[in-house]
Motif scaffolding. Structure first.
Motif, short mmCIF file in Angstrom:
data_model
loop_
_atom_site.label_atom_id
_atom_site.label_comp_id
_atom_site.label_asym_id
_atom_site.label_seq_id
_atom_site.Cartn_x
_atom_site.Cartn_y
_atom_site.Cartn_z
N THR A 157 30.31 2.94 -9.21
CA THR A 157 30.90 4.12 -9.83
C THR A 157 31.41 3.77 -11.23
O THR A 157 31.51 2.59 -11.58
CB THR A 157 32.05 4.66 -8.96
N THR A 171 37.36 7.95 -6.64
CA THR A 171 36.34 7.42 -7.55
C THR A 171 35.93 5.99 -7.23
O THR A 171 35.18 5.38 -7.99
CB THR A 171 36.87 7.48 -8.99
N ILE A 196 38.31 17.16 -9.88
CA ILE A 196 36.89 16.88 -9.79
C ILE A 196 36.11 18.18 -9.89
O ILE A 196 36.49 19.21 -9.32
CB ILE A 196 36.59 16.13 -8.48
#
Length: 582
Positions: A37, A61, A222
């Motif tokens: 990520t 994340t 998000i």
């Protein structure tokens, strides 16, 4: 991210590009970790070089792998070293150590979980095995340092996860004590969802030339989360919740503000034949672990939680988040709705806003910058309308300056040059003419008020008091007329009056004796005998009390000719245990 960090992220598209050990790569492949990520691509290369890192990223994340992989590499390179990871909550610590245990590829790295709510003997057994990776909360880690069951002199790798939350919970003194016990030449990774002033001061104190990493916006949720806002009343909040639960599919987490409210709502939903459970800080650790495990296994559909579950709880199948009560801190809103849409999935967040939640919702909107995809509150069913001129998802703004809304004089809207502060002139202070006050005397004609003068006028106007002899006595009736009143029927005849005696005369008192008050008889013969006199030489009889049955038995034995030699002897009194000789 900066331009340099962006280039680093673009260059590392796989974990093989980080130069990780072969055994660790196999563990990551087994866990289906193929593409890093953004936070992992930015953190792992810097941490592998031995740099201190100050990172901020959104929840969900992949921060656990971002600091977990460098920690495992450090332990594999240094056989006698230790690593310490601190988290604010027990659930987050248990989740981190579970993920780390799956990543560890070698058997010589043992782990220990030190959190509150668990038995101390169990943790002591873990520490006796000499673990090299310790994960826990600051409070319990500090307790073991006080007990001297934990030594951190060899700990050269430190991770502070969710540091802002730990400081908010009051773990600042414990963190300072723990860091002082560690090796001075250590590597520190500090992660926080926000970056307030206290985090900046903490980083300057414990980090050495840290590399700053910021992935994503700290105030923007998000993009995969669809947010909806429902304007409700306190009376209709539960009914609206039932409608939302019936319409939505999948797992749901409901956030409330109090522990008692979580238990009460979970019980109420269970009575509605809905599978629900509650989790909060007052539950024992064993029960909290069981509730989370059952929710992971989808044994129930609804989880009612306080903010204890708002940080770090990673359950991929959560599809909906309902803020039944808005959070007290605006930053917690980002963490709450971050429980859904994990690892790139889709999710939704529903916010119940009452009239009393106006200030909280404005603070949340201010934090988010107004960039929210909210539903029109007026389009919701069973919601309360607050006017047609309101913006979508926001409370109305008062016209004019803050705190105004009552006209020009109190900060209301003005037009043209009237918006500037008004200049006062002498005309503003000109006394206005009196209207219909002709009969009112002028100030010069008024009499000055004086309490003495007012008292004198009152005394003069009062009628003169008559002499006491001229006043009527008892209404003008004589004593004979007063005594001739008719007797009341319910009390019967009244007794005759006492004979009146002349005024000033008192009844005669009984005459005193010749002896004065202080005199008393001096001789015994003068006093009366208390009882009858008895002749000399005669002794008084003893009081005849109850006869002793043992003495009467002896007499009977004596009369019958039986004694010690004949028959049996009389019973003896108990004189206590016999003393041993010597």
């Amino acid at each position: 991210m900066t331009q340099r960090q962006t280039a680093a992220v673009a260059a590392h598209t796989s974990f093989e590009a980080f130069g990780l050990p072969e055994k660790l790569l196999k563990s990551l492949n087994r866990m289906n970790f193929t593409t890093p990520t953004p936070i992992q691509s930015a953190t792992i290369p810097l941490a592998m070089e031995g740099n201190d890192v100050l990172g901020t990223a959104q929840t969900g994340t992949g921060k656990t792998a971002a600091f977990g992989i460098p920690a495992i590499c450090y332990l594999m390179e240094h056989d006698d070293a230790m690593a310490l990871i601190m988290t604010p909550t027990r659930e987050l610590a248990a989740q981190v150590i579970e993920a780390m245990q799956q990543m560890i590829p070698v058997p010589n790295i043992k782990t220990a979980l030190l959190i509150g709510g668990e038995a101390i003997p169990r943790q002591l057994r873990q520490l006796d095995a000499k673990p090299r990776l310790i994960v826990g909360t600051p409070g319990r880690i500090n307790d073991h340092l006080v007990r001297r069951s934990l030594k951190l002199q060899n700990a050269g790798f430190l991770v502070l996860d969710e540091t802002d939350r730990m400081l908010d919970m009051g773990f600042g003194p414990q963190i300072e004590t723990i860091v002082e016990k560690m090796n001075d030449k250590r590597q520190t990774l500090l992660f926080s969802a926000t970056l307030p002033d206290n985090i900046t001061k903490l980083s300057k104190k414990y980090l050495t030339n840290p590399k700053r990493i910021a992935v994503g916006s700290l105030t923007t949720p998000i993009a995969n989360i669809k947010q909806e806002t429902m304007r409700v009343t306190d009376e209709g909040k539960y009914d609206q919740l039932m409608m939302e639960l019936e319409q939505r599919k999948g797992s749901i987490i409901i956030f409330v503000k109090t522990k008692h409210g979580a238990d009460r709502l979970a019980k109420k939903l269970s009575n509605e034949e809905m599978r629900a459970a509650a989790i909060h800080g007052d539950l024992q650790q064993r029960k909290r672990d069981r509730v989370i495990a059952d929710f992971r296994e989808k044994k129930f559909r609804i989880l009612v939680a306080t903010d204890v579950a708002a940080r770090g709880l990673d359950i991929p199948h959560i599809e909906h988040v309902i803020n039944y009560d808005l959070p007290q801190v605006p930053e917690d809103y980002i963490h709450r709705i971050g429980r859904t849409a994990r690892a790139g999935a889709l999710g939704s967040a529903v916010n119940f806003v009452t009239h009393a939640d106006g200030r909280k919702w404005v603070a949340i909107q201010r934090l988010l910058g107004g960039n929210t995809d909210t539903q029109d509150p007026r389009a919701s069913r069973g919601v309360k309308r607050h006017g047609d001129d309101r913006a979508r998802g926001a409370l109305p703004k008062r016209a004019g300056k803050p705190g105004g809304g009552f006209g020009k004089k109190f900060g209301g809207p003005r037009s043209g040059d009237d918006y500037a502060p008004r200049k006062r002139s002498n005309d503003d202070y000109t006394p206005r003419a009196r209207v219909n006050n002709d009969d009112r005397p002028q100030r010069s004609e008024r009499k000055e008020w004086s309490p003495v003068a007012e008292r004198a006028e009152f005394v003069e106007a009062r009628p003169a008091r008559t002499e006491r002899s001229e006043r009527p006595k008892s209404g003008g009736r004589t004593a004979q007329q007063r005594n001739e009143r008719p007797a009341r029927g319910f009390r019967g005849d009244r007794p005759a009056e006492r004979s009146a005696r002349p005024a000033g005369e008192r009844p005669a008192r009984p005459a005193h004796t010749d002896r004065s008050y202080g005199e008393r008889p001096k001789k015994h013969d003068d006093r009366p005998a208390a009882r009858t006199e008895r002749p000399e030489g005669v002794k008084p009889k003893k009081h005849g009390g109850p006869k002793n049955r043992w003495s009467s038995a002896r007499k009977e034995h004596a009369k019958s000719g039986r004694g010690r030699d004949g028959g049996h002897s009389a019973p003896k009194k108990f004189s206590g245990p016999k003393k041993r000789a010597g």
